[in-house]
Every structure is written in structure tokens, then in C-alpha cells.
Design an enzyme around this catalytic site. Structure first.
Site, PDB file in Angstrom:
ATOM      1  N   LYS A  56     -71.080 -11.092 -63.353  1.00 29.33           N
ATOM      2  CA  LYS A  56     -71.891 -11.344 -64.554  1.00 29.33           C
ATOM      3  C   LYS A  56     -73.034 -10.333 -64.630  1.00 29.33           C
ATOM      4  O   LYS A  56     -73.324  -9.782 -65.689  1.00 29.33           O
ATOM      5  CB  LYS A  56     -72.450 -12.778 -64.518  1.00 29.33           C
ATOM      6  CG  LYS A  56     -71.407 -13.830 -64.806  1.00 29.33           C
ATOM      7  CD  LYS A  56     -71.891 -15.249 -64.515  1.00 29.33           C
ATOM      8  CE  LYS A  56     -70.733 -16.227 -64.648  1.00 29.33           C
ATOM      9  NZ  LYS A  56     -71.056 -17.599 -64.255  1.00 29.33           N
ATOM     10  N   GLN A 100     -75.856 -20.985 -61.869  1.00 26.18           N
ATOM     11  CA  GLN A 100     -74.462 -20.953 -61.425  1.00 26.18           C
ATOM     12  C   GLN A 100     -74.082 -22.295 -60.792  1.00 26.18           C
ATOM     13  O   GLN A 100     -74.746 -22.776 -59.878  1.00 26.18           O
ATOM     14  CB  GLN A 100     -74.271 -19.801 -60.419  1.00 26.18           C
ATOM     15  CG  GLN A 100     -72.854 -19.624 -59.937  1.00 26.18           C
ATOM     16  CD  GLN A 100     -71.893 -19.196 -61.052  1.00 26.18           C
ATOM     17  OE1 GLN A 100     -72.229 -18.371 -61.891  1.00 26.18           O
ATOM     18  NE2 GLN A 100     -70.698 -19.771 -61.045  1.00 26.18           N
ATOM     19  N   ASP A 123     -74.818 -21.130 -71.148  1.00 27.26           N
ATOM     20  CA  ASP A 123     -73.576 -21.784 -70.712  1.00 27.26           C
ATOM     21  C   ASP A 123     -73.163 -22.886 -71.692  1.00 27.26           C
ATOM     22  O   ASP A 123     -72.056 -23.419 -71.606  1.00 27.26           O
ATOM     23  CB  ASP A 123     -73.769 -22.402 -69.323  1.00 27.26           C
ATOM     24  CG  ASP A 123     -73.006 -21.647 -68.243  1.00 27.26           C
ATOM     25  OD1 ASP A 123     -72.166 -20.802 -68.602  1.00 27.26           O
ATOM     26  OD2 ASP A 123     -73.256 -21.921 -67.052  1.00 27.26           O
TER      27      ASP A 123
END
Ligand code: NAP
Length: 288
Positions: A56, A100, A123
Site C-alpha cells: 500500500k 491495518q 477502508d
């Protein structure tokens, strides 16, 4: 006997093209004086998470974002993690925050996700963004489901009026992809581990999205001739190779379009994360 050979949907090339588009959006934001920033928070040392975060970071940097990865010890307390999120919420240089997942045992993921500012929740997992998706309002959409729809769009796959079956009902993939398909006027069935006669359910589908985590669950003769198959699953086969939730070779005989694993939906996830971050930055900065 082979009845049809499916067109393979190339997620790798499509993701590159999305990333190029995002890079252009980042350039435009910079012309307006906005330098879009993404901060990734990694707690602990899970090897898979470390690889995801590295990828990422690399992709976001290449697209022109200012990227910061905050590595926190696995022993970080809930309070300390929440304090980090709070400071990122308040930081005007940060437009996207990604914590994460999964978090190490003992940390409350739900509370952490709820602590992220919905405007920076790239997200798309904050309850406000989940609600926006269900209500058809502006929000941020989870990256993998958004990637599935983007693949359909870029391959000219019409969803309106189609019978869609989503196998899997997770908050991360199954439920949001079902909402997105519904928003495109597909007729959506959500199947799960208690579904009776999954083969018959899948055979009724014009579009199958498999998001289960069981290698080759969806077999070739579960796929109606001409159906579109999107395979979200990432599993490790007995030979150590990555394999999806669909028996790709057998399903290809029936499907019109199919995503491979690897190289299908997977690469789209990071591309859509970048897209979400550009969107978040533009909204926060009020740049059209
Ligand atoms: P998850 O949270 O474990 O959810 C799996 C879902 O599959 C559940 O709803 C479960 O039903 C259902 N299920 C399990 N066994 C089943 C069976 N035999 N028949 C029918 N349904 C069954 O997984 P997830 O996070 O959604 O991820 C799904 C897969 O996608 C995994 O392989 C994951 O690695 C992959 N993934 C890929 C990406 C990407 O970037 N490509 C991103 C995220 C996830 P119940 O609800 O009844 O338990």
C-alpha cells in the site's frame, strides 16, 4: 465438454489504469494546493499485514500521495491506539487513515474503526460509511467491493436487472458488495454457510461473487452458461500456490467473464484504496 471459454478479467492491468487515473487526480489536487496524505497504522508484526502495508505504501507513494506508516508494537494498549487515531483525525495533512486489520488479540477492532473520522475512513468500515452505502448517500466504500464494481464497469458488464448471487456475508466484502450490486439495480441473493443447496442458488445467477475463503468451493457446473464470475477469495492451495473460491478452469468453460486468482480482484483493492484517499482529500479540501 467445453461450451464457452470465458474472457479473463485482467485485474492487474485494470488496477494499473485506475492507479494512473488516481495519480492524475492527485496532480490536480496539488495544483489546488492540496497534498493528499495517507497514514497507515500497523500494530504488531503479522507477516501478511507487513506485506500488505508495504504494498500500500509503495503504490500510494507512486501515485503521488504523502504516505506515512505508523508501526506500533503488538503490546500497544487500546487507549494508546485510540490516541494515535484521534491525533490523525485532527491532523490536516492526513486525508486518509487506514488501520491495518486484523489487530493483535486483546485490541477492540470495532472501537478503533469507530474512532476513525468517517471522512478519513478510506477502508469504508466506519458505521457512518456503512450507513451511507445502505442509504445510497455519499460516503467511502470498502475497497475490495468497490474494486469488483470497477472491474464490471471497465469491462462493460451490465448489472441492472441481473440475478446476482454473493457467496459470503462479511462486513468487509459480502455485505457491501451486495449493497453495491443492489444500487446498480441487480436482484441480489446473499448466500452463506447455512444456505441450502448452494449449487442451485449459484446456477440461478447471472453474476456470482465468491467471497468465502474456501478454495474452489464454486465448481464449474455451478456456473450458468454466460454468467459473470468475480472471485474474491484468496486461499493457499496444497501446492502452496494462491487459489480462489472458484474452480477457475472448470468455471471458465461456462462463464462469459471470470476473474483469476491471483491477478483478478486482488490488485483492485489497493487501487480503490488510492481512489478513496483521493476522494477523501478532495472532499475534505472542498476541491471538486
Ligand atoms: P469471512 O469474514 O471469513 O467471511 C466468509 C463468509 O463465507 C461468511 O459469511 C461465511 O458464512 C461464508 N462461508 C464460509 N463457508 C461457506 C460455505 N461452505 N458455503 C457458503 N458460505 C460459506 O471472509 P472475508 O473477509 O469476507 O473474505 C472472504 C475471502 O476473500 C477470503 O478468502 C479472503 O482472503 C478474501 N479477501 C480478498 C480480498 C482481496 O483483496 N481480494 C479482500 C478481502 C478478503 P457465515 O456468515 O454463515 O459464517
Amino acid at each position: 465438454m467445453t461450451t464457452q471459454t470465458a474472457k479473463t478479467i485482467d485485474g492487474k492491468t485494470t488496477a494499473l489504469s485506475v492507479r494512473e487515473d488516481v495519480a492524475k487526480r492527485v496532480t490536480r489536487l496539488k495544483e489546488h494546493g492540496v497534498s493528499p496524505g495517507l497514514t497507515v497504522v500497523l500494530v504488531g508484526e503479522d507477516p501478511a499485514s507487513q506485506v500488505y502495508v508495504r504494498n500500500k505504501d509503495k503504490a500510494a507513494t507512486k501515485a503521488g500521495f504523502v504516505v506515512d506508516t505508523k508501526k506500533l508494537a503488538a503490546t500497544t494498549s487500546q487507549g494508546d491506539l485510540l490516541a494515535v487515531v484521534k491525533s490523525l483525525n485532527a491532523d490536516p495533512a492526513v486525508h486518509g487513515i487506514l488501520v491495518q486489520l486484523p489487530l493483535p488479540k486483546g485490541l477492540d477492532e470495532g472501537e478503533v474503526v469507530r474512532a476513525i473520522s468517517p471522512a478519513k475512513d478510506v477502508d469504508g468500515l466506519h458505521p457512518d460509511n456503512v450507513a451511507a452505502l445502505v442509504m445510497g448517500e455519499e460516503g467511502l466504500i470498502p475497497c475490495t467491493p468497490a474494486g469488483c464494481i470497477e472491474l464490471c464497469d471497465r469491462y462493460g458488464i451490465e448489472l441492472e436487472g441481473k440475478q446476482a448471487v454473493v457467496v459470503g456475508r462479511s462486513m468487509l466484502v459480502g455485505k457491501p458488495i451486495a449493497q453495491l450490486l443492489l444500487a446498480r439495480n441487480a436482484t441480489v441473493t446473499i448466500a452463506h454457510s447455512r444456505t441450502q443447496d448452494l449449487k442451485a442458488v449459484c446456477l440461478g445467477a447471472d453474476v456470482i461473487v465468491a467471497a468465502v475463503g474456501v478454495a474452489k468451493l464454486v465448481q464449474g457446473d455451478w456456473v450458468k452458461p454466460g454468467a459473470v464470475v468475480l472471485d474474491v477469495g484468496i486461499n493457499r492451495g496444497d501446492d502452496g500456490k494462491l487459489v480462489g473460491d472458484v474452480d477457475f478452469a472448470a468455471a471458465s468453460d461456462n462463464a462469459s467473464h471470470i476473474t483469476p486468482v491471483p491477478g483478478g480482484v486482488g490488485p483492485m483493492t489497493i487501487a480503490m484504496l488510492l481512489s478513496n484517499t483521493a476522494t477523501a482529500a478532495a472532499r475534505i479540501a472542498g476541491v471538486g
